[in-house]
Scaffold this motif. Sequence first.
Motif, short mmCIF file in Angstrom:
data_model
loop_
_atom_site.label_atom_id
_atom_site.label_comp_id
_atom_site.label_asym_id
_atom_site.label_seq_id
_atom_site.Cartn_x
_atom_site.Cartn_y
_atom_site.Cartn_z
N THR A 1 0.77 -1.22 0.22
CA THR A 1 0.20 0.01 -0.16
C THR A 1 0.89 1.20 0.38
OG1 THR A 1 -1.47 -1.00 1.14
CG2 THR A 1 -1.89 1.03 0.72
N TYR A 2 1.66 1.58 0.23
CA TYR A 2 2.97 2.33 0.82
C TYR A 2 3.46 2.55 -0.91
CZ TYR A 2 2.09 3.64 5.93
OH TYR A 2 1.78 4.30 6.73
N LEU A 3 4.30 1.36 -0.65
CA LEU A 3 4.24 1.26 -2.50
C LEU A 3 3.68 2.08 -3.46
CD1 LEU A 3 6.85 0.52 -3.73
CD2 LEU A 3 5.97 -1.92 -4.76
N LEU A 4 2.59 1.46 -3.95
CA LEU A 4 1.29 1.88 -4.53
C LEU A 4 1.09 3.84 -4.28
CD1 LEU A 4 -1.55 -0.38 -4.61
CD2 LEU A 4 0.41 0.22 -6.04
N PHE A 5 1.85 4.12 -2.89
CA PHE A 5 1.50 6.10 -2.76
C PHE A 5 2.65 6.46 -3.46
CE2 PHE A 5 2.05 8.72 1.50
CZ PHE A 5 1.87 9.54 0.87
N ALA A 6 3.28 5.98 -3.09
CA ALA A 6 4.25 6.11 -3.82
C ALA A 6 4.77 6.28 -4.73
CB ALA A 6 5.99 6.04 -3.06
N ALA A 7 3.93 5.04 -6.35
CA ALA A 7 4.65 4.77 -7.04
C ALA A 7 3.47 5.77 -7.96
CB ALA A 7 4.76 3.41 -7.46
N ARG A 8 2.56 5.59 -7.68
CA ARG A 8 1.21 5.56 -7.86
C ARG A 8 -0.03 6.78 -7.23
NH1 ARG A 8 4.36 2.77 -11.09
NH2 ARG A 8 3.61 1.26 -12.06
N PRO A 9 0.85 7.94 -7.23
CA PRO A 9 -0.31 8.41 -5.68
C PRO A 9 -1.07 9.16 -6.76
CG PRO A 9 2.17 9.68 -6.89
CD PRO A 9 2.50 8.28 -6.93
N GLU A 10 -1.31 9.94 -7.87
CA GLU A 10 -2.05 9.95 -8.44
C GLU A 10 -3.36 9.31 -8.75
OE1 GLU A 10 -0.09 7.59 -11.59
OE2 GLU A 10 0.52 8.43 -9.88
N LEU A 11 -3.77 7.86 -8.46
CA LEU A 11 -4.40 7.57 -8.46
C LEU A 11 -5.51 6.91 -7.17
CD1 LEU A 11 -3.27 3.93 -9.90
CD2 LEU A 11 -4.28 6.12 -11.13
N PHE A 12 -5.17 7.72 -5.97
CA PHE A 12 -5.89 7.86 -4.76
C PHE A 12 -6.09 8.23 -4.13
CE2 PHE A 12 -2.42 4.28 -5.32
CZ PHE A 12 -3.18 3.33 -5.63
N ALA A 13 -7.43 8.12 -4.59
CA ALA A 13 -7.88 9.29 -3.24
C ALA A 13 -7.30 9.44 -1.59
CB ALA A 13 -9.39 9.19 -2.99
N ALA A 14 -7.24 8.09 -1.34
CA ALA A 14 -6.52 7.83 0.62
C ALA A 14 -6.30 6.31 0.88
CB ALA A 14 -7.92 8.19 1.13
N ILE A 15 -5.46 6.21 1.30
CA ILE A 15 -4.62 4.82 1.44
C ILE A 15 -5.38 4.49 3.33
CG2 ILE A 15 -3.11 5.35 0.07
CD1 ILE A 15 -0.68 4.98 1.63
N ALA A 16 -5.32 3.01 2.88
CA ALA A 16 -5.12 2.55 4.74
C ALA A 16 -4.13 1.36 5.01
CB ALA A 16 -6.86 2.53 4.87
N PRO A 17 -2.58 1.60 5.22
CA PRO A 17 -1.94 0.28 5.46
C PRO A 17 -2.54 -0.12 7.17
CG PRO A 17 -0.78 2.35 4.83
CD PRO A 17 -2.18 2.85 4.94
N SER A 18 -2.32 -1.40 6.99
CA SER A 18 -2.39 -2.23 8.76
C SER A 18 -0.31 -3.06 8.47
CB SER A 18 -3.46 -2.38 8.36
OG SER A 18 -3.49 -3.79 9.67
N ALA A 19 -0.10 -2.56 9.71
CA ALA A 19 1.06 -3.39 10.32
C ALA A 19 1.66 -3.20 8.84
CB ALA A 19 1.05 -4.77 10.88
N ALA A 20 2.62 -2.27 8.78
CA ALA A 20 3.23 -1.66 7.84
C ALA A 20 4.49 -0.82 8.13
CB ALA A 20 2.81 -1.50 6.38
N GLY A 21 5.66 -1.17 7.52
CA GLY A 21 6.82 -0.52 7.74
C GLY A 21 6.84 0.29 6.38
N ALA A 22 8.08 0.78 6.77
CA ALA A 22 8.58 1.99 5.68
C ALA A 22 9.13 1.28 3.89
CB ALA A 22 9.66 2.64 5.92
#
Length: 166
Positions: A51-72
């Motif tokens: 989810t964080y990788l998609l935030f960094a790689a495809r940010p133009e797509l998402f309205a919001a994200i919700a990662p759980s138990a995730a590192g950096a």
Amino acid sequence: CPNYLLAADSLEQEDRDLKLFDAVLASMKEKFKIDEKRIYVTGHSNGGGFTYLLFAARPELFAAIAPSAAGAGGLKGIKDAKPIPVLHVAGEKDDVVPFEGQMKTVDAVKTFNGCEAEGKEWAKGCTIYASSKDAPVVTFIHGGNHKYPNEAPTLIVKFFKEHARK
């Protein structure tokens, strides 16, 4: 596979996971009516890292994200992204993805999103950090371990309903 390996694995595998995501989204857009302003992503553990990788790689797509138990691990390349609202779910006793590391990730996202240092209650067990970039960060910190908490889906849906891409 620890979350910090996700970004490296994606690069070593010629971004195969990102390519699969892109293909699945394209297929869904062909078959279904998709509201482009309301595309969200969530995942737990490795899925949270992705989810964080998609935030960094495809940010133009998402309205919001919700990662759980995730590192950096997935945050590499975030400097080229744009801030988006984030709800992060974390267990204080997580024995797989250490809580302290998750909080470092949350702090990095709060800084990137231009969030205030002090938060306020958003829902039971949740703190919202207002953002000068219209990209608040909400944390749901529970006392449990790596297990996905029962309350998470309801909170994630509430969070997603509050955010649409402009």
